[in-house]
Design a protein around this motif. Sequence first.
Motif, mmCIF file in Angstrom:
data_model
loop_
_atom_site.group_PDB
_atom_site.id
_atom_site.type_symbol
_atom_site.label_atom_id
_atom_site.label_comp_id
_atom_site.label_asym_id
_atom_site.label_seq_id
_atom_site.Cartn_x
_atom_site.Cartn_y
_atom_site.Cartn_z
ATOM 1 N N ASP A 210 0.827 -1.209 0.000
ATOM 2 C CA ASP A 210 0.000 0.000 0.000
ATOM 3 C C ASP A 210 0.863 1.261 0.000
ATOM 4 O O ASP A 210 0.405 2.340 -0.360
ATOM 5 N N ASP A 211 2.124 1.129 0.406
ATOM 6 C CA ASP A 211 3.038 2.274 0.464
ATOM 7 C C ASP A 211 3.583 2.659 -0.910
ATOM 8 O O ASP A 211 4.226 3.704 -1.051
ATOM 9 N N PHE A 212 3.344 1.808 -1.915
ATOM 10 C CA PHE A 212 3.948 2.039 -3.218
ATOM 11 C C PHE A 212 2.902 2.119 -4.330
ATOM 12 O O PHE A 212 1.758 1.703 -4.161
ATOM 13 N N TYR A 213 3.364 2.645 -5.466
ATOM 14 C CA TYR A 213 2.564 2.840 -6.670
ATOM 15 C C TYR A 213 3.183 2.014 -7.788
ATOM 16 O O TYR A 213 4.393 1.841 -7.824
ATOM 17 N N ASP A 214 2.370 1.493 -8.694
ATOM 18 C CA ASP A 214 2.929 0.745 -9.819
ATOM 19 C C ASP A 214 1.994 0.857 -11.015
ATOM 20 O O ASP A 214 0.853 1.323 -10.899
ATOM 21 N N THR A 215 2.493 0.426 -12.173
ATOM 22 C CA THR A 215 1.707 0.467 -13.405
ATOM 23 C C THR A 215 1.590 -0.938 -13.992
ATOM 24 O O THR A 215 2.463 -1.789 -13.799
ATOM 25 N N PHE A 216 0.504 -1.151 -14.729
ATOM 26 C CA PHE A 216 0.235 -2.420 -15.397
ATOM 27 C C PHE A 216 -0.093 -2.086 -16.855
ATOM 28 O O PHE A 216 -0.999 -1.299 -17.116
ATOM 29 N N VAL A 217 0.637 -2.690 -17.785
ATOM 30 C CA VAL A 217 0.606 -2.252 -19.184
ATOM 31 C C VAL A 217 0.020 -3.326 -20.098
ATOM 32 O O VAL A 217 0.360 -4.507 -19.997
ATOM 33 N N ILE A 218 -0.868 -2.886 -20.999
ATOM 34 C CA ILE A 218 -1.439 -3.771 -22.020
ATOM 35 C C ILE A 218 -1.266 -3.113 -23.385
ATOM 36 O O ILE A 218 -1.706 -1.986 -23.605
ATOM 37 N N GLN A 219 -0.623 -3.817 -24.295
ATOM 38 C CA GLN A 219 -0.509 -3.340 -25.670
ATOM 39 C C GLN A 219 -1.731 -3.799 -26.441
ATOM 40 O O GLN A 219 -2.164 -4.950 -26.329
ATOM 41 N N GLY A 220 -2.331 -2.910 -27.208
ATOM 42 C CA GLY A 220 -3.498 -3.285 -27.993
ATOM 43 C C GLY A 220 -3.829 -2.232 -29.023
ATOM 44 O O GLY A 220 -3.252 -1.134 -29.022
#
Length: 331
Positions: free
Chosen positions: A119-129
């Motif tokens: 919960d202390d961190f941020y992240d990204t999740f990537v989808i190519q389309g």
Amino acid sequence: MKAIKKFGKTFGKSFGLAALLSVTAFVSAEAHVTFLDRESTQESTILATLQVPHGCDGKATTEVRVKLPEGFVFAKPQPKAGWELEVIKGDYQKTYDNHGDKVKTGAIEVRWKDGNLSDDFYDTFVIQGKVSGVEAGSSLAFPVTQMCGDTVAAWDQVAKEGGDAHGMKSPAPLLKVVAGEDHGHDHDDMADMDMSGMAGAGDTVKAGDLEISGGFAKAMLPGQPVGGGFFTVKNNSQADDRLVSVSSPAAGEVQIHEMVTKDNVMRMRQLKDGIAIAAGETVKLEPGNLHLMFQKVKTPFKQGDTVPVTLTFEKAGKVDLVLQVLSVQGK
């Protein structure tokens, strides 16, 4: 002088309060899952990057599920170190053109599982389309389910046409589609590459009784930090061997991955024990199966470039190989 000091204190307190309110307002405004880039042109292939800013009531995020809307097609997610990847496939409502092929099925949901995002961190999740067959001015909604152990946060509320999503408690991430020109080509990733003529893509090198040939990588989209690599290993000896690790100066890390599809669910996982190369057998690393995954790529691979790698085998030792970077269609 006293007056000036008093003013300075008052200003400092006021400024600090204003800054705090500003930051609080920003965090509140971005407290839900959103896209990094919230616009896309028609008929373009993009990296749809979802931002996950926090966990669920203080708990770490362990799974992220994304439902893909009609009009976002040929989707391929970016693997994440430490997470298992699943892609659910199904039928499209319409038929789409993919380099002359009529496509009626594809990815309809993506799941990153068994991770641990504090919960202390941020992240990204990537989808190519590819955004295809969508009118300019409309928006595509991507309902997201964020799971934190036994706690679930659903970002799936969608405003009715013409409605305002700002007042919603759990709005689905939206991608606004704007008018754009068709540039006459698309990018798709390693899973659907044309494999014709691949055998001669790279030079053949030897490591003891092993022959490594057909090495190639695929051109990447700008800003894409993950790439794929492929080659063939033939074991001419009477003893088994094993590919145990791969490294490259072009990437922060190179992992060995396997992609398996069963019951319309594609699972990708890292093979931490490497790949067995049985005596007298040939093993192919190819799209949709075994492959190298280049993580934290320093400069996206471009067609015509080369990518140096060092393969380490259990018995044959280390061997240097050069992968030829082919086009995004693998030609």
